[in-house]
Design a protein around this motif. Structure first.
Motif, mmCIF file in Angstrom:
data_model
loop_
_atom_site.group_PDB
_atom_site.id
_atom_site.type_symbol
_atom_site.label_atom_id
_atom_site.label_comp_id
_atom_site.label_asym_id
_atom_site.label_seq_id
_atom_site.Cartn_x
_atom_site.Cartn_y
_atom_site.Cartn_z
ATOM 1 N N ARG A 50 0.850 -1.190 0.000
ATOM 2 C CA ARG A 50 0.000 0.000 0.000
ATOM 3 C C ARG A 50 0.877 1.227 0.000
ATOM 4 N N PRO A 51 0.893 2.090 -1.024
ATOM 5 C CA PRO A 51 0.103 1.922 -2.244
ATOM 6 C C PRO A 51 0.606 0.747 -3.085
ATOM 7 N N ILE A 52 -0.242 0.281 -3.975
ATOM 8 C CA ILE A 52 0.157 -0.808 -4.863
ATOM 9 C C ILE A 52 1.396 -0.373 -5.647
ATOM 10 N N PHE A 53 2.117 -1.373 -6.147
ATOM 11 C CA PHE A 53 3.367 -1.054 -6.844
ATOM 12 C C PHE A 53 3.417 -1.768 -8.181
ATOM 13 N N ARG A 87 1.379 2.070 -20.581
ATOM 14 C CA ARG A 87 -0.036 1.816 -20.329
ATOM 15 C C ARG A 87 -0.537 2.877 -19.352
ATOM 16 N N GLY A 88 -1.798 2.837 -19.067
ATOM 17 C CA GLY A 88 -2.342 3.739 -18.056
ATOM 18 C C GLY A 88 -2.609 5.140 -18.568
ATOM 19 N N TYR A 89 -2.429 6.124 -17.699
ATOM 20 C CA TYR A 89 -2.899 7.485 -17.956
ATOM 21 C C TYR A 89 -1.829 8.518 -17.629
ATOM 22 N N ARG A 90 -1.987 9.716 -18.191
ATOM 23 C CA ARG A 90 -1.142 10.847 -17.841
ATOM 24 C C ARG A 90 -1.989 12.118 -17.807
ATOM 25 N N ILE A 91 -1.543 13.085 -17.019
ATOM 26 C CA ILE A 91 -2.276 14.353 -16.912
ATOM 27 C C ILE A 91 -1.541 15.391 -17.753
ATOM 28 N N THR A 92 -2.289 16.031 -18.633
ATOM 29 C CA THR A 92 -1.679 16.969 -19.577
ATOM 30 C C THR A 92 -1.744 18.408 -19.044
ATOM 31 N N ASP A 93 -1.194 19.297 -19.825
ATOM 32 C CA ASP A 93 -1.170 20.721 -19.454
ATOM 33 C C ASP A 93 -2.568 21.355 -19.396
ATOM 34 N N ARG A 94 -3.570 20.653 -19.874
ATOM 35 C CA ARG A 94 -4.924 21.186 -19.756
ATOM 36 C C ARG A 94 -5.432 21.195 -18.306
ATOM 37 N N CYS A 95 -4.682 20.564 -17.414
ATOM 38 C CA CYS A 95 -5.055 20.475 -15.986
ATOM 39 C C CYS A 95 -5.318 21.872 -15.408
ATOM 40 N N VAL A 109 -10.653 11.311 -6.214
ATOM 41 C CA VAL A 109 -11.303 10.059 -6.636
ATOM 42 C C VAL A 109 -10.304 8.914 -6.849
ATOM 43 N N CYS A 110 -9.022 9.167 -6.672
ATOM 44 C CA CYS A 110 -8.013 8.119 -6.923
ATOM 45 C C CYS A 110 -8.014 7.103 -5.785
ATOM 46 N N PRO A 111 -8.287 5.820 -6.081
ATOM 47 C CA PRO A 111 -8.337 4.813 -5.024
ATOM 48 C C PRO A 111 -6.999 4.672 -4.283
ATOM 49 N N GLN A 112 -5.912 4.952 -4.964
ATOM 50 C CA GLN A 112 -4.588 4.751 -4.379
ATOM 51 C C GLN A 112 -3.923 6.061 -3.961
ATOM 52 N N GLN A 113 -4.633 7.155 -4.093
ATOM 53 C CA GLN A 113 -4.055 8.462 -3.736
ATOM 54 C C GLN A 113 -2.670 8.626 -4.367
ATOM 55 N N CYS A 114 -2.599 8.259 -5.630
ATOM 56 C CA CYS A 114 -1.283 8.255 -6.271
ATOM 57 C C CYS A 114 -1.050 9.491 -7.135
ATOM 58 N N ILE A 115 -1.930 10.492 -7.000
ATOM 59 C CA ILE A 115 -1.768 11.705 -7.809
ATOM 60 C C ILE A 115 -1.197 12.815 -6.933
ATOM 61 N N TYR A 162 -1.093 18.574 -12.325
ATOM 62 C CA TYR A 162 -1.078 17.443 -11.399
ATOM 63 C C TYR A 162 -0.347 16.278 -12.073
ATOM 64 N N HIS A 163 0.125 15.327 -11.254
ATOM 65 C CA HIS A 163 1.012 14.294 -11.792
ATOM 66 C C HIS A 163 0.638 12.915 -11.229
ATOM 67 N N ILE A 164 0.520 11.922 -12.106
ATOM 68 C CA ILE A 164 0.233 10.543 -11.664
ATOM 69 C C ILE A 164 1.544 9.827 -11.354
ATOM 70 N N GLN A 165 1.654 9.308 -10.152
ATOM 71 C CA GLN A 165 2.827 8.488 -9.811
ATOM 72 C C GLN A 165 2.604 7.110 -10.450
ATOM 73 N N GLN A 166 3.218 6.919 -11.582
ATOM 74 C CA GLN A 166 2.937 5.716 -12.370
ATOM 75 C C GLN A 166 3.212 4.432 -11.594
ATOM 76 N N ALA A 167 4.168 4.447 -10.702
ATOM 77 C CA ALA A 167 4.534 3.234 -9.961
ATOM 78 C C ALA A 167 3.414 2.753 -9.046
ATOM 79 N N HIS A 168 2.469 3.648 -8.754
ATOM 80 C CA HIS A 168 1.414 3.283 -7.808
ATOM 81 C C HIS A 168 0.022 3.333 -8.427
ATOM 82 N N CYS A 169 -0.045 3.409 -9.735
ATOM 83 C CA CYS A 169 -1.333 3.605 -10.433
ATOM 84 C C CYS A 169 -1.975 2.262 -10.785
ATOM 85 N N LEU A 170 -3.273 2.134 -10.493
ATOM 86 C CA LEU A 170 -4.031 0.922 -10.815
ATOM 87 C C LEU A 170 -4.445 0.863 -12.288
#
Lengths: 204, 204
Positions: A132-135, A149-157, A166-172, A178-186
């Motif tokens: 926790r968080p998942i890896f 794979r997965g998602y990224r947040i662009t400059d439109r943020c 809303v992130c189940p893993q609080q990985c943003i 804003y930035h997604i921590q890819q190592a912890h993203c579901l």
């Protein structure tokens, strides 16, 4: 974690799941333990009459999955090619020596119906839902390609923070953008679905 | 062995391997334990943002594989469809109640990013390499179709006995024509390759 540790874990698991695409386009998966490991290649045995063999000869793309005792998922994407004819016997005999049960299934000379494929140039995905968080992480061996794979947040943020809530893993992480921590993203898609300005993009 | 016992064994294994065909035509397989079992349907949870979900929504064909503690392989082919929208919450909550670890992965309301698929009309293949001769069988649930695999000996058989001599499992019976005991056949192709008059045909 690293690529070699992942291969070692696959070896401990022993019985792996090999997925291919069937001749009729359907998903196909079967268990295989007739495997010989080297640091950069998995060699595995099948029989020439099996659909699995025909699927590999036509296409070669295979995905190999294991679930470890420690609840890790390890997934390898590779292209499998038959070992050169002159080396088939050597690899068949090696795999039979390492896995004695095979001689019960294919006694004596009947192992000659076998063919050994080599899967090198590996893409390895490691995924652990038990921390926790998942890896998750991705490694390559040889010229294996790392598929994003997965998602990224662009400059439109617009930094509203909805994605983080809303992130189940609080990985943003808050930031601009804003930035997604890819190592912890579901890769669940919550941020993607909930962003009010469509600032989140698929990486695939 | 029968269809219900196979489903029970899947439930004991717990973590199953779900294969699909990727959006780019590649084989894809991942571990899933978020499953609710009924006598005729497997309900499983994934998240809307995952590639797995998009693959299922596009196509629905899935193959599910387990390897038991008793070294049996159980493989289910099915078409997965999302549970009706009005019933999604009920099935999500049921799966989360049965698998408490899911609430660590998707805490609180974040489970709403999930979608539950139902896989009914199952084709089940059972395969045991640990008995001698090996044993395989095929069962169906609902309107699941039994796909014939492997080989058969046709009337072109000249009763020379070559196929029987090269069969690793000695699963061919002399007769007119010779006959493959399908329950004990590896599908290795030895008889097919060695028949001097091409009397052996693929069933697929």
């Amino acid at each position: 974690m690293d690529a070699q540790t992942c291969l070692e874990k696959l070896r401990y698991v022993g019985v792996l799941n090999f997925a291919t695409v069937g001749l009729d386009g359907t998903p196909q998966v079967r268990c295989i333990s007739a495997i010989h490991y080297t640091p950069d290649t998995l060699y595995f045995f099948t029989a020439r009459g099996k659909e699995f063999c025909r699927e590999l000869l036509r296409d070669g793309r295979v995905q190999i999955l294991a679930f470890t005792r420690y609840k890790e998922m390890i997934r390898v994407s590779a292209k499998a090619v038959p070992v050169p004819r002159a080396e088939q016997k050597k690899y068949i005999d090696r795999i039979f020596a390492e896995q004695p049960y095979l001689s019960n299934v294919y006694p004596g000379d009947t192992r000659k119906i076998g063919v050994v494929f080599a899967a090198g140039d590996l893409q390895i995905e490691y995924f652990d839902l038990g921390v926790r968080p998942i890896f998750r992480a991705c490694y390559t061996i040889g010229s294996g390609k790392r598929k994003l794979r997965g998602y990224r947040i662009t400059d439109r943020c617009i930094r509203c923070g909805k994605c983080l809530r809303v992130c189940p893993q609080q990985c943003i992480q808050a930031g601009d953008p804003y930035h997604i921590q890819q190592a912890h993203c579901l890769h669940c898609g919550s941020c993607f679905e909930n962003c009010p300005v469509q600032a989140v993009e698929r990486r695939t």
